[in-house]
Design an enzyme around this catalytic site. Structure first.
Site, PDB file in Angstrom:
ATOM      1  N   CYS A 177     -55.332 -29.606 -31.718  1.00  0.00           N
ATOM      2  CA  CYS A 177     -56.193 -28.566 -32.029  1.00  0.00           C
ATOM      3  C   CYS A 177     -55.936 -27.308 -31.576  1.00  0.00           C
ATOM      4  O   CYS A 177     -56.614 -26.158 -31.876  1.00  0.00           O
ATOM      5  CB  CYS A 177     -57.721 -28.982 -31.506  1.00  0.00           C
ATOM      6  SG  CYS A 177     -58.193 -30.722 -31.963  1.00  0.00           S
ATOM      7  N   HIS A 317     -64.018 -23.132 -28.232  1.00  0.00           N
ATOM      8  CA  HIS A 317     -63.638 -24.036 -29.103  1.00  0.00           C
ATOM      9  C   HIS A 317     -64.752 -24.959 -29.736  1.00  0.00           C
ATOM     10  O   HIS A 317     -64.630 -25.470 -30.969  1.00  0.00           O
ATOM     11  CB  HIS A 317     -62.618 -24.975 -28.172  1.00  0.00           C
ATOM     12  CG  HIS A 317     -61.922 -26.222 -28.832  1.00  0.00           C
ATOM     13  ND1 HIS A 317     -61.197 -25.890 -29.804  1.00  0.00           N
ATOM     14  CD2 HIS A 317     -61.958 -27.445 -28.503  1.00  0.00           C
ATOM     15  CE1 HIS A 317     -60.438 -26.949 -30.316  1.00  0.00           C
ATOM     16  NE2 HIS A 317     -61.023 -28.118 -29.660  1.00  0.00           N
ATOM     17  N   GLU A 328     -66.270 -27.162 -21.801  1.00  0.00           N
ATOM     18  CA  GLU A 328     -66.055 -25.918 -22.071  1.00  0.00           C
ATOM     19  C   GLU A 328     -66.999 -24.658 -21.452  1.00  0.00           C
ATOM     20  O   GLU A 328     -66.439 -23.759 -21.006  1.00  0.00           O
ATOM     21  CB  GLU A 328     -65.691 -25.632 -23.535  1.00  0.00           C
ATOM     22  CG  GLU A 328     -65.381 -24.196 -23.888  1.00  0.00           C
ATOM     23  CD  GLU A 328     -65.004 -24.047 -25.393  1.00  0.00           C
ATOM     24  OE1 GLU A 328     -64.422 -22.740 -25.794  1.00  0.00           O
ATOM     25  OE2 GLU A 328     -65.476 -24.895 -26.138  1.00  0.00           O
ATOM     26  N   LYS A 349     -67.318 -23.487 -35.800  1.00  0.00           N
ATOM     27  CA  LYS A 349     -67.062 -24.773 -36.365  1.00  0.00           C
ATOM     28  C   LYS A 349     -68.479 -25.445 -36.677  1.00  0.00           C
ATOM     29  O   LYS A 349     -68.475 -26.407 -37.514  1.00  0.00           O
ATOM     30  CB  LYS A 349     -66.513 -25.610 -35.267  1.00  0.00           C
ATOM     31  CG  LYS A 349     -64.900 -25.403 -34.895  1.00  0.00           C
ATOM     32  CD  LYS A 349     -64.357 -26.631 -33.995  1.00  0.00           C
ATOM     33  CE  LYS A 349     -62.909 -26.251 -33.592  1.00  0.00           C
ATOM     34  NZ  LYS A 349     -62.704 -25.030 -32.774  1.00  0.00           N
ATOM     35  N   HIS A 354     -63.956 -28.401 -38.238  1.00  0.00           N
ATOM     36  CA  HIS A 354     -62.997 -28.504 -37.406  1.00  0.00           C
ATOM     37  C   HIS A 354     -61.568 -28.324 -38.157  1.00  0.00           C
ATOM     38  O   HIS A 354     -61.213 -29.441 -38.825  1.00  0.00           O
ATOM     39  CB  HIS A 354     -62.842 -29.541 -36.451  1.00  0.00           C
ATOM     40  CG  HIS A 354     -61.851 -29.352 -34.990  1.00  0.00           C
ATOM     41  ND1 HIS A 354     -60.752 -28.486 -35.306  1.00  0.00           N
ATOM     42  CD2 HIS A 354     -61.955 -29.987 -34.104  1.00  0.00           C
ATOM     43  CE1 HIS A 354     -60.095 -28.591 -34.164  1.00  0.00           C
ATOM     44  NE2 HIS A 354     -60.668 -29.382 -33.368  1.00  0.00           N
ATOM     45  N   PHE A 413     -56.653 -32.120 -28.382  1.00  0.00           N
ATOM     46  CA  PHE A 413     -56.459 -33.523 -27.612  1.00  0.00           C
ATOM     47  C   PHE A 413     -55.069 -33.754 -26.974  1.00  0.00           C
ATOM     48  O   PHE A 413     -54.229 -32.844 -27.242  1.00  0.00           O
ATOM     49  CB  PHE A 413     -56.269 -34.724 -28.841  1.00  0.00           C
ATOM     50  CG  PHE A 413     -57.573 -35.174 -29.177  1.00  0.00           C
ATOM     51  CD1 PHE A 413     -58.758 -34.767 -28.892  1.00  0.00           C
ATOM     52  CD2 PHE A 413     -57.754 -36.391 -30.279  1.00  0.00           C
ATOM     53  CE1 PHE A 413     -59.948 -35.277 -29.194  1.00  0.00           C
ATOM     54  CE2 PHE A 413     -58.909 -36.500 -30.828  1.00  0.00           C
ATOM     55  CZ  PHE A 413     -60.132 -36.336 -30.139  1.00  0.00           C
TER      56      PHE A 413
END
Length: 427
Positions: A177, A317, A328, A349, A354, A413
């Protein structure tokens, strides 16, 4: 050398629009591009919705569409967004050295020829086992070599280089990502040290296919809010239950400042900070204290010579998963201190899902739009505050506010962490 890098062209294909301006307008209006999956029959999947690009036509961007007959959606979206960015920049209107024009993408793999692949497996069955010899024989007969080639993640960058005669460095990174944000950061470094003058950078991806949805379902990462898909992506909300798959592409032209000024280019902003780190923790989980995220945010601010109070907007994110949003939030506070409570934060998002490898590039473009228009987009579907997520997430409606510098976070990830800082251009 430490040359300055500015953005002179942008392009996007997203679930909210097929141009940057259409996407930006939809973001300001809190529109949602998430609905039931139409790319394949998902009726038996735990998650039956996604954020798909609507009504995309490759012929709107290239004349020789037959050349891309076997190209997947990732390549087609890449071409659409890149064509916009190159045209927007005007770099093709004058002279340039092709050897000093490169491509650096964070593009994901293409779609498997799923139905042919599964048919071959079925044909190779023998007493409940796959007969490998028969599988190989049938596969060589039925699989299309060009389609198999086009699945490789290096192909989007190769196609773009050919389309725009970019003979400089040609690279692709696939760091989950964080991929397209990392590509933009690394592309800027090539310009700073004098290897090139111009880079086409960004990302493209679509994992809205049976293998993609199956994989994320097995990881229990996707929302299963099937009764109301538009409400499924709810970053930082207490009732979030997973992310929503999206697809698309975001591209930008990065250019050495002196060259851009000499040709009278329009400048959207300057890329002033780039931070990169790894959690070195687990395969999918991010470090619970956000140590990698804190490091890369601080690194980006250090490169930009900015203090926390100089950051006016954070494009998070913000995946809408229980762990990511909490960590986050912790990382933003760890990096910005008390200023974290004063800076507006949002996750787009919530509206477009995403985009995986392409997510960071579209979010970077959003930061440039916020700087241009002094508007920050909202986090929609924010209804129930979470005590672990206690920042200003710009709930549900866009906000007018002065934005001179914006931070974009991408955490992938495997613990890949990238932070980019864009600032209003000042000569």
């Amino acid at each position: 050398m430490n040359r300055r890098v500015v953005i002179t062209g942008i392009g996007a294909i997203t679930p909210l629009g097929k141009t940057v301006e259409d996407t930006w307008k939809a973001l300001q209006e809190s529109k949602c591009g998430i609905s039931n999956i139409t790319h394949f029959d998902a009726s038996n999947f735990p998650t039956r919705f996604a954020a798909e690009v609507q009504d995309f036509r490759l012929e709107d961007y290239v004349d020789n569409v037959d050349r891309f007959e076997h190209s997947g959606r990732n390549i087609r979206y890449a071409i659409g967004a890149a064509t916009q960015a190159v045209k927007d920049s005007g770099i093709m209107d004058g002279d340039f050295d092709p050897a000093l024009f490169g491509v650096y993408l964070g593009a994901g793999e293409g779609q498997q020829d799923f139905y042919t692949f599964m048919k071959i497996i079925a044909q190779a069955q023998n007493d409940g086992h796959v007969d490998l010899e028969k599988f190989t024989k049938v596969g060589l007969e039925q699989l299309n070599p060009r389609f198999e080639l086009e699945q490789e993640p290096n192909m989007p960058a190769g196609h773009l280089a050919s389309l725009f005669n970019a003979q400089g460095p040609n690279l692709n990174c696939l760091t989950a990502c964080a991929a397209s944000s990392q590509a933009i950061g690394e592309a800027s470094e090539l310009i700073r040290r004098g290897d090139v003058d111009i880079m086409l950078s960004g990302g493209a991806h679509s994992m809205i296919h049976p293998f993609g949805v199956t994989g994320f379902s097995l990881l229990t990462a996707l929302s299963t809010h099937n009764d109301d898909p538009a409400k499924a992506s709810r970053p930082f909300d207490r009732n979030r239950d997973g992310f929503v798959l999206g697809e698309g592409a975001g591209m930008m032209i990065l250019e050495e400042l002196g060259r851009a000024q000499k040709r009278g280019a329009r400048i959207y902003g300057e890329l002033v900070g780039y931070g990169s780190s790894a959690d070195a923790y687990r395969v999918t989980d991010i470090h619970p204290e956000g140590r990698g995220a804190i490091k890369c945010i601080k690194m980006a601010m250090g490169h930009a010579n900015l203090n926390p109070e100089d950051i006016h907007y954070i494009n998070a994110h913000g995946t809408s998963t229980a762990v990511n949003d909490k960590v986050e939030t912790r990382a933003i506070k760890g990096a910005l201190g008390e200023h974290a409570y004063k800076v507006p934060v949002s996750s787009i998002k919530s509206m477009m899902g995403h985009l995986i490898a392409a997510a960071g590039s579209v979010e970077a473009i959003t930061c440039l739009m916020s700087i241009r228009d002094n508007v920050v987009p909202p986090t929609i579907n924010y209804e129930t505050p979470d005590p672990d997520c206690d920042l200003d997430y710009i709930p549900n409606e866009a906000r007018q506010t002065k934005v001179t510098s914006a931070l974009s976070n991408s955490f992938g990830f495997g613990g890949q962490n990238i932070s980019l800082i864009f600032s209003e251009f000042k000569d």
